[in-house]
Structures are given as structure tokens and as C-alpha cells.
Design an enzyme around this catalytic site. Structure first.
Site, mmCIF file in Angstrom:
data_model
loop_
_atom_site.group_PDB
_atom_site.id
_atom_site.type_symbol
_atom_site.label_atom_id
_atom_site.label_comp_id
_atom_site.label_asym_id
_atom_site.label_seq_id
_atom_site.Cartn_x
_atom_site.Cartn_y
_atom_site.Cartn_z
ATOM 1 N N GLY A 117 -56.132 -1.678 16.475
ATOM 2 C CA GLY A 117 -55.441 -2.508 15.507
ATOM 3 C C GLY A 117 -55.067 -3.836 16.285
ATOM 4 N N HIS A 346 -33.428 2.289 14.824
ATOM 5 C CA HIS A 346 -32.835 1.324 15.925
ATOM 6 C C HIS A 346 -31.360 1.510 16.058
ATOM 7 C CE1 HIS A 346 -36.655 -0.686 15.575
ATOM 8 N NE2 HIS A 346 -36.137 -1.586 14.438
ATOM 9 N N ARG A 447 -28.232 -14.367 12.122
ATOM 10 C CA ARG A 447 -29.227 -13.428 12.742
ATOM 11 C C ARG A 447 -28.332 -12.823 13.986
ATOM 12 N NH1 ARG A 447 -32.628 -14.186 17.352
ATOM 13 N NH2 ARG A 447 -34.074 -12.592 17.757
#
Length: 598
Positions: A117, A346, A447
Site C-alpha cells: 500500500g 488507543h 488538540r
């Protein structure tokens, strides 16, 4: 079946003249091994020299491949032990010199890394830059080759041009970067082929063998492709392009299924062609510096380990927020949602590392055993303890930000959550009754990714009896581990304000990484790629870990999706749904990231 040879772990960085391993496990001296594969130019039979030094051991041994054992006994005193180790290292140096002087290369090893990929965004933005950073730092072996493989028609030169535009990683401003980049690109090649074609993988195998030039062949395949073609690709690589005299390993990117059933089916299919120890399920958050430092912080500092329990910790928060929306990934994201994309992997992996008991050692299996115990001890998630949301369009400062369903790749009636908050509990002696709160969302006000430990208030606190200007029941101690951005660890304490009066405020004892350490922090993909090459599995997910994680979230996901639960809408750029604050209050918790001092 791919070759599944037990392989030793290579050194950091590699040194020319030997092929083998010196395997410190995250700084541990518990078990180290160093092996040489050499062919004598004088006609002597090839042999493997393996040195093992056990910490606290009183004996160092040299094991020859023919079974002979040369030992150096010493007294129990550390000075004698070190003397024995020096003698052993002297033997190593002599063997290394022989390898460098006379080896014809036939018994040296090489690593072939195939990025499947290679034309995709992940390969261009993360994998190739990480490989270049490892090369720049001399962490890749002397003999290595990188092959890009995808369906796109491309030449070697075109691949190199594509890759050169993306090598703007943390290395790009270093000395000799241009020179190193040219050397690195010369090691990069391309082969076009279908992911389910035995013939095309056979052609790849022939090209790899040409570069391996008769050396011991070790091969790493990185599957940077959609999960629906994992199995076809692995089948072809297994039968047509695996190593015949070294190891073969496969890195698999998430998502690992959508629920327990699909995950188990994927694992079963992969294991038709691979052994468990050949499968490296990557979660790049486990490679982040502050996540890897979590166990160091806890287990190597006496002040923290005794406090790491329900007796002193009131709650733990795992917070993940992004200040942008799906932006081009809407079609992919709508199939999974924030719970599958962030929380089930995560955040849950970080929770398991945080809450686990002290492992027997730093060996990968010992650590992963403890993580599995945590996951299996977790209480089933109740839908009442979960809040889901979806961001909507919002205009701020004359700029209009689109809502989730404004994305052309997302169905207008989509109920896929872009935000979720949940309260989880671990039913064991250490954590009984302590709420573990998770919060993850897109298109929020900032963030960040961080872990917050809020400690209990001081019983009978003297300073609560006086007007000190601080509510000490609310201003409890808090340890914050900021994973990103601006990596830091800081502890919030109550402190007297200088002056003649008695007023208190909250202050931070702050370890800001950028101020303390001049060295740049490696990207998570650098660490994980290097670990995969070295055979270090500590930061990769084992199949039973995956089963336990999906067992926790699958019932919740089914209930949300089957009952078509409506998400709470929140403006783009806000702090998320109001319901998340009510959830925290229900468990007598305040989110740590909303306080003024944060």
C-alpha cells in the site's frame, strides 16, 4: 506457513561487522544476548557465538553452536562478575574482527521491508519518513532494502520522487540530511501488483532475493491497506514471498475488525498463514514517548507506586481531542465511529498499561499478561455511563465550519458518533470503585491527548478551617501526563502564596520535555518499526488482548447501533456535548481539562 524462526533481537544502533543481537529490553539488564553469524575465510566451519549475561549472575558463559560451553566462574562479588564480562566481551571483539576481515557475506543477514500500500497516505506521511529517520540514526542494519508494493503503476524513480517529497520529518533540518536522503532513496524500490495475486508476489520474491544476494533473509511486511484485503495479501505473501532461512513478520494496522465476531474471524484467517508471534498488531499510540514512559514513571519512582490505588486516587481520566473534523476521511470514519477509532484501541490500551499490576519482568509476554488481566477484570460498560455526540456546523469569527453530515462522503442521516465519553470500572482489589473516565472527540476546541490522575482530598485538612482563598476539597492534587502536544508531566500541588498572609493557590511541579531535553522525540512509528525489526513485541497487541478489548465494547456498540441512539449535537470548535459534564458529575468527578489552570 511462513517461516517462524525464533530470532534474536538486534542492537540499537546496528554496527557493521556483525549480525545478531544485543537485546536490552527497555533499558533492562535482566537478560541480554549477543550472537554472531560468521564464516571463516580459513575454511573453518561456521558457528554461532552467543553471549548471555544474567543480571545478578555469578557466571558468564560462551555457548558455541556445536554445544560446547565455555564458562567463566567468578565470586559473587560484582567486581569479579564485571571482570568475567570483560573477558567475554574480549572474545566478542575478536570474533567481530574475524567477521569483518574474512566473511564473504553469505552468512550475514539482511532485512527486506515491504510496504504494502506504498502509494497511500499512511505510507507517504508516516512509514517512509519513519524508516528514513531510523536510517539517519543508524538504527537500520547494514544490509537492508525497502520495497514499495501497490496496485499503482510506478517505477523505482517515481517511487523515490514521491517518497522524497514526504521526508519532511524531524530529521529534515539535521546535518547531512540531503546526503543521507540520497543514500536512503537508493535503497528504495517499487513493484506493482495486485494484493491477491500469487504471481505478483512471486515476482516480488525474485526481486527481493536479488537484493539479498544469498544472505540470511529476514522479511518484514507492513500492511498499509484496507482491512478487507489483509487476508488475501497475507496468503500471497506467505506462500510466495516469505523468507526461507530467516524470519518473516507482518505488521497489521487497525482496525482489527468492527466487533468481537469480525475481529475473531480476522485473527482466525490470519493464523491460517501466520503464527501468533509473526503478527504485529500496531497501535501507534503505544509508541508515543509519554505512553512508554508510563511504566517507568510508576515502577521506578518510589513516590508514585504506593499511591497507585483506590486508597489515594479518586479517579483517572483519559482524554483525547482533535480540533478538526473528519476532513476527507468521512467515508471511512462513518463505518467505524469514534468509539472504535479511538476508545476501543488507543485509550483502552493506555488504560491497561496504567492500571496493570507489576509485571514479573519487562519481557513482552509478562507485560501483555498483566494488561490482559486488567481487561478481563473490567465491568461491562453500561449504556447509562456513556454519552455520544456528533459535531454540527458552527460559525465563528466570520468563518463557517462544516458539520459532520456536511461531508459529501457521509450520509445525511448518519448517527455515527464523533464524540464519546464513558465511565469504566475495574473490579479488582487495587481499583475497586475508582471511575476511569474516557473522553474522545473530533472538532473540539483544542488538540490534546493526556492522562489525569485526581487524588483524594486530605482528610481533616487543617487549611480548610481557615479562609485561605482556596477550596481544598476541589483543589486536590492532580498528576497530568500530557502525551501530545508539548509533551510534559506535571503535578498540581497546593502552595502558600508568598506574603505575610496565609493564602493558598495551586501550583505545578512541571517537567516540560522541550525544556528539559534537547533531543528530539522520535515519532511513534519509528519506535514501533524498529521494535518489529528487532522482534520486540511489548508495544504490540496480542490476540487475547484484542479479544478482551472487543468483549468489553461490543455489547455497548450493538446497543447503540441497533437502537439507533441519537447523538447529542455540539458546535464545531466547542468543548463537546453538555451530557459529558453530567456524566462526570454523576460519578462526583470534574473533567480536568476544563478548569482554568488545566
Amino acid at each position: 506457513m511462513m517461516a517462524s524462526l525464533s530470532s534474536s533481537v538486534t542492537s540499537r544502533p546496528y554496527r557493521s561487522g556483525y549480525s545478531g543481537s544485543f537485546s536490552p529490553v527497555n533499558g533492562s539488564n535482566r537478560h541480554r544476548s549477543l550472537s554472531f553469524l560468521s564464516a571463516s575465510p580459513r575454511g573453518l566451519s561456521s558457528h554461532e557465538l552467543c553471549i548471555r549475561f544474567q543480571r545478578n549472575s555469578t557466571r558468564s558463559s560462551v555457548f558455541m553452536q556445536d554445544g560446547a560451553v565455555v564458562t567463566n566462574s567468578s565470586s559473587t562479588e560484582s567486581t569479579s562478575s564485571l571482570k568475567g564480562l570483560k573477558e567475554v566481551l574480549s572474545v566478542i571483539a575478536q570474533e567481530a574482527a574475524k567477521v569483518g576481515e574474512g566473511s564473504d557475506g553469505q552468512n550475514q543477514s539482511t532485512v527486506s521491508i515491504t510496504v504494502v500500500g506504498a502509494s497511500g497516505d499512511l505510507a507517504k506521511k508516516k512509514i517512509f519518513p519513519a524508516l528514513f529517520a531510523l536510517y539517519y540514526e543508524d538504527c537500520l542494519p547494514e544490509h537492508f532494502t525497502i520495497y514499495g508494493y501497490s496496485r499503482s503503476k510506478m517505477t523505482d524513480v517515481e517511487l523515490r520522487n514521491m517518497v522524497s517529497k514526504t521526508l519532511t520529518c524531524r530529521i529534515d533540518k539535521r546535518a547531512n540530511c540531503g546526503e543521507k536522503m540520497e543514500e536512503f532513496l537508493k535503497r528504495c524500490f517499487y513493484h506493482s501488483g495486485q494484493y491477491d495475486s500469487q504471481e505478483h508476489f512471486t515476482e516480488l520474491d525474485k526481486k527481493l532475493k536479488e537484493h539479498e544476494a544469498g544472505r540470511i533473509s529476514n522479511r518484514l511486511f507492513y500492511l498499509s491497506i484496507p482491512p478487507n484485503i489483509f487476508v488475501d495479501d497475507v496468503k500471497c505473501a506467505s506462500s510466495s514471498a516469505s523468507s526461507v532461512n530467516g524470519w518473516t513478520r507482518v505488521i497489521v494496522e487497525k482496525p482489527f475488525g468492527r466487533d468481537s465476531e469480525t475481529s475473531a474471524a480476522l485473527t482466525k484467517s490470519l493464523k491460517q498463514y501466520l503464527e501468533e508471534d509473526q503478527i504485529f498488531r500496531i497501535d501507534h499510540y503505544l509508541g508515543k514517548e509519554l505512553v512508554e514512559n508510563l511504566s517507568v514513571l510508576r515502577f521506578s519512582n518510589l513516590i508514585f507506586e504506593p499511591l497507585w490505588s483506590r486508597q489515594y486516587i479518586r479517579n483517572v481520566q483519559f482524554i483525547f481531542s482533535e480540533d478538526f473534523g473528519t476532513e476527507g476521511r468521512g467515508g471511512y470514519f462513518d463505518h467505524y465511529g469514534i468509539i472504535r477509532d479511538i476508545m476501543q484501541n488507543h485509550l483502552l490500551q493506555i488504560l491497561a498499561l496504567f492500571a496493570m499490576e507489576t509485571p514479573v519482568s519487562l519481557d513482552a509476554e509478562d507485560i501483555r499478561n498483566e494488561k490482559v488481566k486488567v481487561l478481563r477484570s473490567m465491568r461491562p460498560i453500561q449504556v447509562e455511563d456513556v454519552v455520544i455526540g456528533q459535531y454540527k456546523s458552527h460559525t465563528k469569527g466570520g468563518v463557517t465550519y462544516p458539520g459532520y453530515t456536511d461531508d459529501k462522503t457521509v450520509p445525511k442521516d448518519s448517527l455515527t458518533p464523533t464524540f464519546a465519553a464513558a465511565a469504566l470500572f475495574i473490579d479488582n482489589a487495587r481499583w475497586d470503585g475508582v471511575p476511569f473516565l474516557m473522553k474522545a472527540g473530533k472538532a473540539l476546541h483544542t488538540r490534546r491527548a493526556e492522562i489525569r490522575l485526581q487524588f483524594r482530598h486530605v482528610p481533616g485538612n487543617l487549611y480548610n478551617r481557615n479562609n485561605t482563598g482556596c477550596d481544598l476539597d476541589k483543589a486536590t492534587n492532580e498528576l497530568v501526563i500530557r502525551v501530545q502536544p508539548d509533551e510534559a508531566i506535571y503535578l498540581k500541588i497546593n502552595n502558600k502564596v508568598p506574603g505575610l498572609g496565609m493564602r493558598l493557590d495551586r501550583s505545578n511541579l512541571n517537567l516540560l520535555y522541550s525544556a528539559r531535553y534537547s533531543k528530539e522525540i522520535p515519532d511513534a512509528y519509528e519506535r514501533l518499526l524498529l521494535d518489529a525489526i528487532e522482534g520486540e513485541r511489548r508495544l504490540f497487541i496480542r490476540s487475547d488482548e484484542l479479544d478482551a478489548a472487543w468483549s468489553l465494547f461490543t455489547p455497548l456498540l450493538k446497543e447503540i447501533e441497533e437502537k439507533k441512539r441519537i447523538p447529542e449535537y455540539y458546535p464545531y470548535g466547542s468543548r463537546g456535548p453538555v451530557g459529558a459534564h453530567y456524566l462526570a458529575a454523576k460519578h462526583k468527578v470534574q473533567w480536568g481539562d476544563i478548569s482554568l489552570d488545566q
